[in-house]
Motif scaffolding. Sequence first.
Motif, short mmCIF file in Angstrom:
data_model
loop_
_atom_site.label_atom_id
_atom_site.label_comp_id
_atom_site.label_asym_id
_atom_site.label_seq_id
_atom_site.Cartn_x
_atom_site.Cartn_y
_atom_site.Cartn_z
N ASP A 27 33.41 38.45 55.23
CA ASP A 27 32.06 38.76 55.98
C ASP A 27 31.71 38.27 57.34
O ASP A 27 31.52 36.96 57.11
CB ASP A 27 31.05 38.76 55.13
N LYS A 28 31.95 38.78 58.50
CA LYS A 28 31.94 38.10 59.64
C LYS A 28 30.46 37.79 60.06
O LYS A 28 30.32 36.82 60.34
CB LYS A 28 32.26 39.02 60.75
N ALA A 29 29.53 38.47 59.33
CA ALA A 29 28.12 38.21 59.76
C ALA A 29 27.74 36.93 58.89
O ALA A 29 27.04 36.23 59.31
CB ALA A 29 27.36 39.49 59.22
N ALA A 30 28.23 36.93 57.69
CA ALA A 30 27.72 35.83 56.88
C ALA A 30 28.57 34.54 57.33
O ALA A 30 27.75 33.28 57.24
CB ALA A 30 28.35 36.14 55.30
N TYR A 31 29.72 34.75 57.76
CA TYR A 31 30.41 33.41 58.34
C TYR A 31 29.51 32.98 59.53
O TYR A 31 29.32 31.88 59.66
CB TYR A 31 31.57 33.76 58.83
N ALA A 32 29.07 33.97 60.59
CA ALA A 32 28.27 33.40 61.66
C ALA A 32 27.13 32.68 61.24
O ALA A 32 26.61 31.77 61.68
CB ALA A 32 27.99 34.59 62.63
N GLN A 33 26.41 33.42 60.03
CA GLN A 33 25.07 32.85 59.48
C GLN A 33 25.30 31.30 58.87
O GLN A 33 24.49 30.43 59.34
CB GLN A 33 24.71 33.63 58.67
N VAL A 34 26.34 31.09 58.29
CA VAL A 34 26.83 29.67 57.74
C VAL A 34 27.03 29.00 58.83
O VAL A 34 26.61 27.75 58.89
CB VAL A 34 27.65 29.87 56.71
N ALA A 35 27.82 29.36 59.91
CA ALA A 35 28.29 28.42 60.92
C ALA A 35 26.94 28.01 61.80
O ALA A 35 26.79 26.84 62.10
CB ALA A 35 29.40 29.02 62.02
N ALA A 36 25.99 28.71 62.05
CA ALA A 36 24.85 28.51 62.50
C ALA A 36 24.05 27.50 61.87
O ALA A 36 22.92 26.82 62.61
CB ALA A 36 23.89 29.87 62.87
N LEU A 37 23.98 27.27 60.46
CA LEU A 37 23.61 26.24 59.84
C LEU A 37 23.84 24.73 60.39
O LEU A 37 23.20 24.03 60.09
CB LEU A 37 23.75 26.26 58.47
N HIS A 38 25.01 24.72 60.96
CA HIS A 38 25.64 23.41 61.62
C HIS A 38 25.12 23.36 63.16
O HIS A 38 25.40 24.31 63.69
CB HIS A 38 27.02 23.32 61.49
N PRO A 39 24.59 22.11 63.43
CA PRO A 39 24.26 22.23 65.06
C PRO A 39 25.41 22.60 65.85
O PRO A 39 25.38 22.84 66.88
CB PRO A 39 23.74 20.66 65.14
N MET A 40 26.75 22.33 65.24
CA MET A 40 27.93 22.37 66.10
C MET A 40 28.32 24.02 66.25
O MET A 40 29.25 24.43 67.02
CB MET A 40 29.15 21.75 65.76
#
Length: 257
Positions: free
Chosen positions: A206-219
């Motif tokens: 799930d690309k959208a879920a990946y992006a959402q979790v990635a955004a939890l990290h400041p990097m």
Amino acid sequence: MAQYDVADRSAIVTGGAAGIGRATALAFARAGAKVLVADVNAAGGEETVRLIRESGGTAEFMRVDVTKDEQVAAMVKRAVDLWGGLDYAFNNAGIEGALAPTHEYPEEAWQRVIDINLTGVWRCMRYEIPEMLKRGGGAIVNCASILGLVGFANAPAYTAAKHGVVGLTKAAAQEYAQMGLRVNAICPGFIETPMVMERGVQLGKDKAAYAQVAALHPMNRLGKPEEIANAVLWLCSPEASFVTGYPLAVDGGYTAQ
């Protein structure tokens, strides 16, 4: 990846069939250590060993279930029999467990997560520590998580287990600090491993879920297994000789928020 001086030493890596465990086993081998790769997944573990040997390293595989005391004891004995002693251990074996609110969490699922992720680490340490002390010391790194430092909704068992790993690490670090044995924990953020990408939260689907979790990290990205492996090698190496009892977050800034 940086190269740390662990040449001619022996190491155990549990959960070495894939992900962070495989990357760390490979890193130990590249740095000159002889590695016992342990996992319940024999095919994956044998592949890790093949990759190490293909690159000129020394490794053996052993199928080990960290919930079985006799198998853990045999694992440590195997490393000692093979290489004359034990210098390093990365106690990494773990599962993601079910996702459910605390009051709905199935007891059987709870017990399994605690038994593998927390008690399994203790089982490993209880056999690793005496062998390291025979050598005058060594270094143990236990795999915790950012969820050993902060809470996470719908993952009560995993969060409790990883907080337990951090506490266990701190207790052991104090007990053996004057005996040449250092004990630390690594606390990864979300890392691109099979646990995260294919199981658990299944971010690879799930690309959208990946992006959402990635955004939890400041990097704004997930970590790579090799980035965790590099930190484990540093914690085991002489370069970290004054570091013990520390839960090192390698998390792209997740816990800095």
